[in-house]
Design a protein around this motif. Structure first.
Motif, PDB file in Angstrom:
ATOM      1  N   ASN A 145       0.819  -1.218   0.000  1.00 47.01           N
ATOM      2  CA  ASN A 145       0.000   0.000   0.000  1.00 47.01           C
ATOM      3  C   ASN A 145       0.851   1.265   0.000  1.00 47.01           C
ATOM      4  N   GLY A 146       2.130   1.119   0.395  1.00 44.43           N
ATOM      5  CA  GLY A 146       3.037   2.256   0.351  1.00 44.43           C
ATOM      6  C   GLY A 146       3.770   2.389  -0.958  1.00 44.43           C
ATOM      7  N   GLY A 147       3.506   1.473  -1.906  1.00 47.25           N
ATOM      8  CA  GLY A 147       4.103   1.567  -3.237  1.00 47.25           C
ATOM      9  C   GLY A 147       5.224   0.595  -3.506  1.00 47.25           C
ATOM     10  N   ALA A 148       5.604  -0.233  -2.526  1.00 46.93           N
ATOM     11  CA  ALA A 148       6.668  -1.223  -2.722  1.00 46.93           C
ATOM     12  C   ALA A 148       6.031  -2.576  -3.034  1.00 46.93           C
ATOM     13  N   GLN A 149       5.759  -2.813  -4.301  1.00 44.60           N
ATOM     14  CA  GLN A 149       5.010  -3.998  -4.695  1.00 44.60           C
ATOM     15  C   GLN A 149       5.808  -5.294  -4.529  1.00 44.60           C
ATOM     16  N   ASP A 150       7.139  -5.196  -4.579  1.00 37.71           N
ATOM     17  CA  ASP A 150       7.965  -6.403  -4.540  1.00 37.71           C
ATOM     18  C   ASP A 150       8.796  -6.473  -3.250  1.00 37.71           C
ATOM     19  N   ALA A 151       8.206  -6.077  -2.141  1.00 39.24           N
ATOM     20  CA  ALA A 151       8.909  -6.111  -0.859  1.00 39.24           C
ATOM     21  C   ALA A 151       9.157  -7.552  -0.425  1.00 39.24           C
ATOM     22  N   LEU A 152      10.323  -7.780   0.157  1.00 41.84           N
ATOM     23  CA  LEU A 152      10.703  -9.096   0.668  1.00 41.84           C
ATOM     24  C   LEU A 152      10.775  -9.023   2.187  1.00 41.84           C
ATOM     25  N   VAL A 153      10.016  -9.873   2.855  1.00 42.19           N
ATOM     26  CA  VAL A 153       9.898  -9.822   4.315  1.00 42.19           C
ATOM     27  C   VAL A 153      10.318 -11.151   4.915  1.00 42.19           C
ATOM     28  N   PHE A 154      11.108 -11.082   5.980  1.00 42.19           N
ATOM     29  CA  PHE A 154      11.484 -12.275   6.740  1.00 42.19           C
ATOM     30  C   PHE A 154      11.425 -11.924   8.216  1.00 42.19           C
ATOM     31  N   THR A 155      10.691 -12.703   8.979  1.00 41.21           N
ATOM     32  CA  THR A 155      10.503 -12.397  10.395  1.00 41.21           C
ATOM     33  C   THR A 155      10.874 -13.591  11.265  1.00 41.21           C
ATOM     34  N   THR A 156      11.422 -13.295  12.422  1.00 43.58           N
ATOM     35  CA  THR A 156      11.701 -14.290  13.457  1.00 43.58           C
ATOM     36  C   THR A 156      11.273 -13.675  14.792  1.00 43.58           C
ATOM     37  N   PRO A 157      11.171 -14.463  15.841  1.00 41.26           N
ATOM     38  CA  PRO A 157      10.785 -13.885  17.140  1.00 41.26           C
ATOM     39  C   PRO A 157      11.800 -12.897  17.702  1.00 41.26           C
ATOM     40  N   THR A 158      13.013 -12.874  17.165  1.00 41.24           N
ATOM     41  CA  THR A 158      14.046 -11.975  17.691  1.00 41.24           C
ATOM     42  C   THR A 158      14.450 -10.877  16.712  1.00 41.24           C
ATOM     43  N   GLY A 159      13.832 -10.819  15.548  1.00 36.31           N
ATOM     44  CA  GLY A 159      14.186  -9.761  14.602  1.00 36.31           C
ATOM     45  C   GLY A 159      13.359  -9.824  13.339  1.00 36.31           C
ATOM     46  N   ILE A 160      13.245  -8.679  12.642  1.00 41.22           N
ATOM     47  CA  ILE A 160      12.515  -8.617  11.379  1.00 41.22           C
ATOM     48  C   ILE A 160      13.439  -8.030  10.309  1.00 41.22           C
ATOM     49  N   PHE A 161      13.293  -8.541   9.090  1.00 41.72           N
ATOM     50  CA  PHE A 161      14.082  -8.096   7.949  1.00 41.72           C
ATOM     51  C   PHE A 161      13.126  -7.720   6.821  1.00 41.72           C
ATOM     52  N   ILE A 162      13.435  -6.654   6.108  1.00 39.61           N
ATOM     53  CA  ILE A 162      12.637  -6.285   4.954  1.00 39.61           C
ATOM     54  C   ILE A 162      13.540  -5.643   3.907  1.00 39.61           C
ATOM     55  N   GLY A 163      13.377  -6.081   2.680  1.00 38.01           N
ATOM     56  CA  GLY A 163      14.097  -5.503   1.555  1.00 38.01           C
ATOM     57  C   GLY A 163      13.111  -5.066   0.493  1.00 38.01           C
ATOM     58  N   LEU A 164      13.469  -4.068  -0.300  1.00 41.09           N
ATOM     59  CA  LEU A 164      12.565  -3.522  -1.306  1.00 41.09           C
ATOM     60  C   LEU A 164      13.043  -3.898  -2.702  1.00 41.09           C
ATOM     61  N   GLY A 165      12.582  -5.042  -3.175  1.00 40.17           N
ATOM     62  CA  GLY A 165      12.811  -5.457  -4.550  1.00 40.17           C
ATOM     63  C   GLY A 165      14.265  -5.505  -4.943  1.00 40.17           C
ATOM     64  N   ASN A 166      14.596  -4.806  -6.047  1.00 42.67           N
ATOM     65  CA  ASN A 166      15.951  -4.824  -6.591  1.00 42.67           C
ATOM     66  C   ASN A 166      16.889  -3.841  -5.901  1.00 42.67           C
ATOM     67  N   GLU A 167      16.396  -3.069  -4.945  1.00 41.56           N
ATOM     68  CA  GLU A 167      17.257  -2.133  -4.238  1.00 41.56           C
ATOM     69  C   GLU A 167      18.195  -2.885  -3.302  1.00 41.56           C
ATOM     70  N   SER A 168      19.376  -2.310  -3.106  1.00 40.57           N
ATOM     71  CA  SER A 168      20.383  -2.970  -2.272  1.00 40.57           C
ATOM     72  C   SER A 168      20.178  -2.717  -0.779  1.00 40.57           C
ATOM     73  N   LYS A 169      19.175  -1.913  -0.429  1.00 42.74           N
ATOM     74  CA  LYS A 169      18.949  -1.578   0.974  1.00 42.74           C
ATOM     75  C   LYS A 169      18.073  -2.631   1.653  1.00 42.74           C
ATOM     76  N   THR A 170      18.485  -3.028   2.843  1.00 41.87           N
ATOM     77  CA  THR A 170      17.716  -3.964   3.663  1.00 41.87           C
ATOM     78  C   THR A 170      17.647  -3.414   5.076  1.00 41.87           C
ATOM     79  N   LEU A 171      16.466  -3.454   5.654  1.00 44.23           N
ATOM     80  CA  LEU A 171      16.279  -2.952   7.006  1.00 44.23           C
ATOM     81  C   LEU A 171      16.179  -4.121   7.982  1.00 44.23           C
ATOM     82  N   LEU A 172      16.946  -4.046   9.054  1.00 43.25           N
ATOM     83  CA  LEU A 172      16.917  -5.043  10.118  1.00 43.25           C
ATOM     84  C   LEU A 172      16.518  -4.360  11.415  1.00 43.25           C
ATOM     85  N   SER A 173      15.564  -4.961  12.132  1.00 42.86           N
ATOM     86  CA  SER A 173      15.158  -4.408  13.419  1.00 42.86           C
ATOM     87  C   SER A 173      15.104  -5.543  14.440  1.00 42.86           C
ATOM     88  N   PRO A 174      15.964  -5.489  15.479  1.00 37.16           N
ATOM     89  CA  PRO A 174      15.952  -6.549  16.493  1.00 37.16           C
ATOM     90  C   PRO A 174      14.761  -6.422  17.436  1.00 37.16           C
TER      91      PRO A 174
END
Length: 232
Positions: free
Chosen positions: A21-50
């Motif tokens: 809904n924010g415009g990132a149609q190809d977002a990649l999400v991976f979650t665990t009980p101790t952290g979340i990861f999200i990347g936006l398609g072909n961009e090299s940026k990945t966000l990690l939050s513990p």
């Protein structure tokens, strides 16, 4: 949502919906009980939050779901959603401590009836008091240690000691019934349920991790009670 005890597949779904809904149609999400990861398609940026702490707070989970729906309905902008989530994280509405203690006492009494399969009227007041004291001990110990299972062991030990003392003083008769009811507010029922739901949804890593956490919590409770039967 993870801090509030939500299932991992619900966290995944909410993150993907917000990204789409924010415009990132190809977002990649991976979650665990101790952290979340999200990347936006072909961009090299990945966000990690513990995730440093986890508890049970269904109010927070429900509020995040509501904010996600409002964003999907274009009732909130992306910046407004971010501000609302930050405000919710810092100011989650919660029941006052005295009401939590009262609920623990009522829960202990009602579940004693369920598991004992009898209306043990004489032991009901003791079960309520013991359950409330055990919950108080658990809540007071939790902020003092990073090891979650210590607080559960301490709470269970208080339950065992006060139940044993109550029966010895004559304000209770059946020690087993009192302990069975009073220990239930400490039992990680939500964690066990979410573990099974995560595994059924295909989140095997999260499901197994939460299942082990729940088993260790149950073991800590069992050790706290076993100490009473061993030494008293």
């Amino acid at each position: 949502m993870i801090e509030g005890g939500s299932e991992m597949y619900r966290v995944d779904d909410t993150m993907r919906r917000i990204a789409v809904n924010g415009g990132a149609q190809d977002a990649l999400v991976f979650t665990t009980p101790t952290g979340i990861f999200i990347g936006l398609g072909n961009e090299s940026k990945t966000l990690l939050s513990p995730i440093d702490k986890r508890s049970i707070d269904m109010e927070k989970v429900a509020q995040v779901n509501q904010l996600s729906r409002s964003f999907a309905a274009h009732e909130l902008g992306l910046h407004e959603l971010h501000e609302a989530l930050h405000h919710l994280d810092q100011n989650t509405p919660f029941f006052p401590f005295w009401l939590q203690v009262l609920a623990a006492g009522v829960c202990s009494t009602m579940l004693m009836v369920v598991f004992a399969q009898a209306y043990d009227w004489f032991d009901m007041p003791l079960a309520a008091v013991v359950g409330a004291l055990g919950f108080i001990a658990y809540a007071k110990i939790s902020p003092l240690t990073r090891v979650r299972f210590i607080s559960e062991l301490g709470g269970a030990f208080v339950v065992g000691v006060t139940a044993w003392a109550g029966v010895k003083l004559g304000v209770g008769r059946n020690l087993d019934n009192v302990i069975i009811g009073a220990v239930m507010p400490l039992v990680p029922g939500v964690a066990i349920t979410n573990s099974i739901r995560d595994m059924l949804a295909g989140h095997l890593l999260s499901g197994i991790a939460r299942g082990m956490e729940a088993l260790l919590s149950a073991a800590a409770i069992g050790v706290g009670i076993a100490l009473i039967f061993r030494f008293f």
